[in-house]
Design a protein around this motif. Structure first.
Motif, PDB file in Angstrom:
ATOM      1  N   SER A  58      27.483  36.543  34.167  1.00 47.82           N
ATOM      2  CA  SER A  58      27.588  35.978  35.513  1.00 47.82           C
ATOM      3  C   SER A  58      29.015  35.617  35.874  1.00 47.82           C
ATOM      4  N   SER A  59      29.959  35.844  34.965  1.00 46.63           N
ATOM      5  CA  SER A  59      31.352  35.494  35.177  1.00 46.63           C
ATOM      6  C   SER A  59      31.450  34.022  35.572  1.00 46.63           C
ATOM      7  N   MET A  60      32.262  33.689  36.554  1.00 44.45           N
ATOM      8  CA  MET A  60      32.396  32.293  36.967  1.00 44.45           C
ATOM      9  C   MET A  60      31.213  31.825  37.798  1.00 44.45           C
ATOM     10  N   GLY A  61      30.307  32.740  38.123  1.00 44.73           N
ATOM     11  CA  GLY A  61      29.075  32.352  38.804  1.00 44.73           C
ATOM     12  C   GLY A  61      28.186  31.488  37.926  1.00 44.73           C
ATOM     13  N   LYS A  62      28.472  31.456  36.633  1.00 41.56           N
ATOM     14  CA  LYS A  62      27.722  30.592  35.715  1.00 41.56           C
ATOM     15  C   LYS A  62      27.973  29.123  36.025  1.00 41.56           C
ATOM     16  N   TYR A  63      29.122  28.851  36.656  1.00 40.70           N
ATOM     17  CA  TYR A  63      29.502  27.469  36.943  1.00 40.70           C
ATOM     18  C   TYR A  63      29.428  27.249  38.450  1.00 40.70           C
TER      19      TYR A  63
ATOM     20  N   ASP B 203      30.195  35.292  43.024  1.00 41.48           N
ATOM     21  CA  ASP B 203      29.072  35.796  43.817  1.00 41.48           C
ATOM     22  C   ASP B 203      29.133  37.317  43.849  1.00 41.48           C
ATOM     23  N   ASP B 204      28.019  37.922  44.178  1.00 42.72           N
ATOM     24  CA  ASP B 204      28.013  39.363  44.454  1.00 42.72           C
ATOM     25  C   ASP B 204      28.400  39.530  45.919  1.00 42.72           C
ATOM     26  N   TRP B 205      29.716  39.637  46.157  1.00 38.68           N
ATOM     27  CA  TRP B 205      30.178  39.683  47.540  1.00 38.68           C
ATOM     28  C   TRP B 205      29.834  40.993  48.243  1.00 38.68           C
TER      29      TRP B 205
END
Length: 480
Positions: A225-230, A317-319
């Motif tokens: 999730s990369s930084m999406g985890k946070y 996010d999945d932009w």
């Protein structure tokens, strides 16, 4: 061509690689994972080979002429990429060698594209090795070599200029004081970044890994999730701050710390202003269409744009879900890159400024043909040689991007994926456009041929194209 002048420092670099591998070996040993033996054995073999090469050529006097300089930089990056791929290939994650080489090249060039899935479940040694590769690649193999290997200090400024876009390679008279300051700044940024991540809620292991991949503008993460985890806005703003600092010239930061005159001031203003403007444009586009409060949307828009502009490659996010206009903005933003002399890749801000100045000059001359008007950069006229270099680089950059994209299409990729993969590799950005290699995707579905070509293109991009392509020219190998 004096090949001994190239082989001797390569042997010593192998010893340095071996020493770095002991860190992930220790991480796996502490965690009780069997891959510790892979890292330890590989380190032993590389260390022995490097020691034998060094012993065989010890005492040889050599001097880096232009040809040896270019050949050494290319050889250093290729050898480090091949050697760094061995643990990926032999470990339990099951990569074939083309995938292992791709992952290593992506790490060292701070591109951040990956073929590994299930990062949340991977052993700590693999995760740490990926991050360490980016941290090494961010500061540069040659910079570390100049610091650790006295022999490289002969011609060190030439080596540094090829590997980095920082052409002011001797601001302190000799290259060694500059490299010392550069390393001190890099270590300081790393320390404060890791501490900030930890205090904001990351585990110590995640903070160390993300610290290395943030200040190197690399973008590898310990999670799919990369930084999406946070979900914390604070975490994203910490990342934004350190990505921006790593995207501006390190010489600028050094001179700020020393209260000295700063020639990069205009470039930094342009970089920050352009990034802020694009971020706000994306925020305006998604505000009201995405179900989040305005501050969170502004944070996410800014984070993802800064990540692409600085060629870090993180994603929160999945932009791709933010609409076609935003996708187009992100695609063209991929071409920009950070400032010269930073850890960022891409086309570079100073070249954009010089091109804009040249276009303005042409328009003014068309209106006032009798006036003497010169393109200017940082308040001073741009010399014909510098302008010619920027124009040649622009043509070469575009042609290389288009040529590789055409090859990828011939190898079966759709046009969207081919164009995106080509520019994200050449600019060392990371995620691309489309369902396969987008921010929520992965490069694993690509064929071995494509991954090898992408890895090669990443190294070319990291060496500013000319430094990498020159060794393929027949003029380079001629005796004249």
């Amino acid at each position: 061509m004096n090949f001994r002048a190239v082989i001797l420092p390569i042997g010593r670099l192998l010893i340095i690689i071996a020493l770095f591998m002991l860190l992930p070996a220790g991480a796996d040993l502490i965690a009780g994972h069997s891959d510790w033996a892979v890292f330890a054995t590989t380190a032993l073999i590389l260390g022995v080979v490097g020691a034998l090469i060094s012993a065989a050529l010890e005492g040889q006097k050599f001097q880096f002429r232009p040809k040896e300089t270019f050949l050494f930089v290319n050889a250093a990056w290729l050898v480090f990429s091949l050697a760094g791929a061995i643990p990926f290939y032999l470990s339990e994650i099951g990569l074939n060698f083309s995938e292992a080489f791709f992952e290593t090249a992506s790490g060292l060039t701070t591109t951040g594209s990956t073929v590994i899935t299930g990062l949340d479940r991977q052993p700590p040694g693999i995760l740490l090795w990926r991050s360490l590769l980016q941290w090494i690649g961010g500061i540069g193999i040659v910079v570390i070599g100049i610091w650790l290997l006295p022999g490289l200090r002969i011609g060190g400024s030439q080596l540094f200029a090829i590997e980095s876009s920082e052409k002011t390679s001797k601001p302190y008279g000799r290259v060694e004081p500059f490299v010392a300051r550069l390393l001190m700044l890099y270590l300081t940024l790393s320390l404060f970044c890791g501490l900030a991540y930890y205090l904001a809620g990351m585990t110590a292991f995640d903070a160390v890994n993300h610290m290395m991949t943030t200040v190197s503008t690399g973008g590898f993460s310990t999670s799919d999730s990369s930084m999406g985890k946070y979900s914390s806005n604070l975490m994203l703003w910490i990342s934004i701050a350190f990505m921006l600092m790593s995207g501006i010239p390190f010489l600028y930061l050094i001179r700020v710390a020393e209260w000295r005159d700063n020639p990069h001031r205009g470039q930094v203003r342009f970089f920050i202003g352009l990034t802020a403007a694009i971020s706000f444009l994306v925020f305006l586009s998604i505000n009201g269409t995405v179900d989040e409060d305005p501050f969170t949307l502004l944070t996410r828009a800014t984070f993802n744009i800064v990540s692409v502009v600085t060629t870090t490659g993180y994603a929160s996010d999945d932009w791709l879900l933010w609409g076609n206009f935003v996708i187009a903005v992100f695609f063209f933003t991929t071409f920009i890159g950070g400032c010269s002399g930073s850890t960022s890749g891409g086309f570079k801000i100073f070249r954009i400024q010089i091109l804009i100045s040249a276009i303005r000059t042409m328009l003014k001359r068309a209106v006032h043909p009798s006036r003497v008007i010169e393109p200017r950069y940082a308040g001073t006229p741009v010399s014909p040689g510098v302008l010619e270099g920027v124009l040649v680089f622009s043509v070469l950059y575009t042609a290389t991007f288009a040529g590789f994209a055409f090859i990828y299409m011939m190898l079966g990729l759709d046009i969207e994926t081919a164009l995106s993969a080509s520019i994200t590799a050449q600019a060392n950005v990371g995620p691309g456009i489309g369902p396969i290699i987008g921010p929520a995707g992965n490069f694993a579905p690509l064929s071995d041929t494509v991954t090898l070509l992408l890895a090669f293109q990443m190294i070319l991009g990291r060496l500013e194209l000319i430094g990498g392509l020159l060794v393929f020219s027949p003029y380079f190998w001629s005796q004249n």
